[in-house]
Motif scaffolding. Structure first.
Motif, PDB file in Angstrom:
ATOM      1  N   UNK A   1    -103.768   1.825  17.293  1.00  0.00           N
ATOM      2  CA  UNK A   1    -102.853   2.418  18.248  1.00  0.00           C
ATOM      3  C   UNK A   1    -101.813   3.202  17.455  1.00  0.00           C
ATOM      4  N   UNK A   2    -101.420   4.330  18.009  1.00  0.00           N
ATOM      5  CA  UNK A   2    -100.379   5.129  17.379  1.00  0.00           C
ATOM      6  C   UNK A   2     -99.565   5.843  18.442  1.00  0.00           C
ATOM      7  N   UNK A   3     -98.415   6.373  18.027  1.00  0.00           N
ATOM      8  CA  UNK A   3     -97.510   7.054  18.952  1.00  0.00           C
ATOM      9  C   UNK A   3     -97.485   8.550  18.676  1.00  0.00           C
ATOM     10  N   UNK A   4     -97.333   9.327  19.744  1.00  0.00           N
ATOM     11  CA  UNK A   4     -97.140  10.775  19.690  1.00  0.00           C
ATOM     12  C   UNK A   4     -95.820  11.052  20.388  1.00  0.00           C
ATOM     13  N   UNK A   5     -95.015  11.896  19.795  1.00  0.00           N
ATOM     14  CA  UNK A   5     -93.737  12.256  20.401  1.00  0.00           C
ATOM     15  C   UNK A   5     -93.775  13.709  20.834  1.00  0.00           C
ATOM     16  N   UNK A   6     -93.248  13.975  22.014  1.00  0.00           N
ATOM     17  CA  UNK A   6     -93.224  15.307  22.600  1.00  0.00           C
ATOM     18  C   UNK A   6     -91.768  15.661  22.835  1.00  0.00           C
ATOM     19  N   UNK A   7     -91.269  16.659  22.110  1.00  0.00           N
ATOM     20  CA  UNK A   7     -89.880  17.063  22.265  1.00  0.00           C
ATOM     21  C   UNK A   7     -89.083  16.817  20.994  1.00  0.00           C
TER      22      UNK A   7
ATOM     23  N   UNK B   1     -87.017  14.411  18.920  1.00  0.00           N
ATOM     24  CA  UNK B   1     -86.699  13.001  18.708  1.00  0.00           C
ATOM     25  C   UNK B   1     -85.267  12.831  18.221  1.00  0.00           C
ATOM     26  N   UNK B   2     -84.841  13.666  17.273  1.00  0.00           N
ATOM     27  CA  UNK B   2     -83.492  13.540  16.726  1.00  0.00           C
ATOM     28  C   UNK B   2     -82.416  13.719  17.791  1.00  0.00           C
ATOM     29  N   UNK B   3     -82.664  14.601  18.759  1.00  0.00           N
ATOM     30  CA  UNK B   3     -81.710  14.830  19.842  1.00  0.00           C
ATOM     31  C   UNK B   3     -81.894  13.811  20.980  1.00  0.00           C
ATOM     32  N   UNK B   4     -82.889  12.934  20.822  1.00  0.00           N
ATOM     33  CA  UNK B   4     -83.217  11.938  21.838  1.00  0.00           C
ATOM     34  C   UNK B   4     -83.578  12.576  23.168  1.00  0.00           C
ATOM     35  N   UNK B   5     -84.286  13.692  23.085  1.00  0.00           N
ATOM     36  CA  UNK B   5     -84.795  14.388  24.263  1.00  0.00           C
ATOM     37  C   UNK B   5     -86.298  14.532  24.077  1.00  0.00           C
ATOM     38  N   UNK B   6     -87.003  13.432  24.330  1.00  0.00           N
ATOM     39  CA  UNK B   6     -88.428  13.422  24.053  1.00  0.00           C
ATOM     40  C   UNK B   6     -89.151  12.452  24.977  1.00  0.00           C
ATOM     41  N   UNK B   7     -90.467  12.569  24.963  1.00  0.00           N
ATOM     42  CA  UNK B   7     -91.356  11.623  25.629  1.00  0.00           C
ATOM     43  C   UNK B   7     -92.163  10.960  24.522  1.00  0.00           C
ATOM     44  N   UNK B   8     -92.358   9.672  24.616  1.00  0.00           N
ATOM     45  CA  UNK B   8     -93.195   8.949  23.659  1.00  0.00           C
ATOM     46  C   UNK B   8     -94.471   8.509  24.375  1.00  0.00           C
ATOM     47  N   UNK B   9     -95.613   8.691  23.708  1.00  0.00           N
ATOM     48  CA  UNK B   9     -96.907   8.250  24.214  1.00  0.00           C
ATOM     49  C   UNK B   9     -97.537   7.321  23.190  1.00  0.00           C
ATOM     50  N   UNK B  10     -98.192   6.269  23.653  1.00  0.00           N
ATOM     51  CA  UNK B  10     -98.951   5.387  22.785  1.00  0.00           C
ATOM     52  C   UNK B  10    -100.416   5.580  23.108  1.00  0.00           C
ATOM     53  N   UNK B  11    -101.223   5.853  22.069  1.00  0.00           N
ATOM     54  CA  UNK B  11    -102.635   6.153  22.241  1.00  0.00           C
ATOM     55  C   UNK B  11    -103.503   5.187  21.466  1.00  0.00           C
ATOM     56  N   UNK B  12    -104.712   4.980  21.986  1.00  0.00           N
ATOM     57  CA  UNK B  12    -105.721   4.191  21.302  1.00  0.00           C
ATOM     58  C   UNK B  12    -107.066   4.812  21.632  1.00  0.00           C
TER      59      UNK B  12
END
Length: 66
Positions: free
Chosen positions: A1-7, A9-20
């Motif tokens: 399993x791993x995470x992908x970040x969209x947006x 991250x440093x500005x805390x304006x993102x979506x996090x997805x966990x994939x497998x």
């Protein structure tokens, strides 16, 4: 399993997805979760480049093949 970040991250304006296995198992955002829920419920494999790209509409990833 791993995470992908969209947006941003440093500005805390993102979506996090966990994939497998190329499938989105979970997603987290602080506003509108409908598109994330649709993507996770679809159980389809997703292109991780498209998933992390803020220019790609999340809804376009829901129709991917299982």
């Amino acid at each position: 399993m791993f995470a992908i970040f969209r947006g941003d991250v440093e500005a805390r304006q993102f979506i996090a997805f966990w994939l497998d296995g190329g499938r989105a198992l979970a997603g987290m955002i602080w506003d509108d979760n409908d598109a994330i829920q649709d993507l996770v419920r679809a159980g389809a494999r997703v292109d991780t480049s498209a998933l992390s790209d803020t220019e790609t509409p999340l809804g376009s990833l829901v129709g991917a093949s299982p």
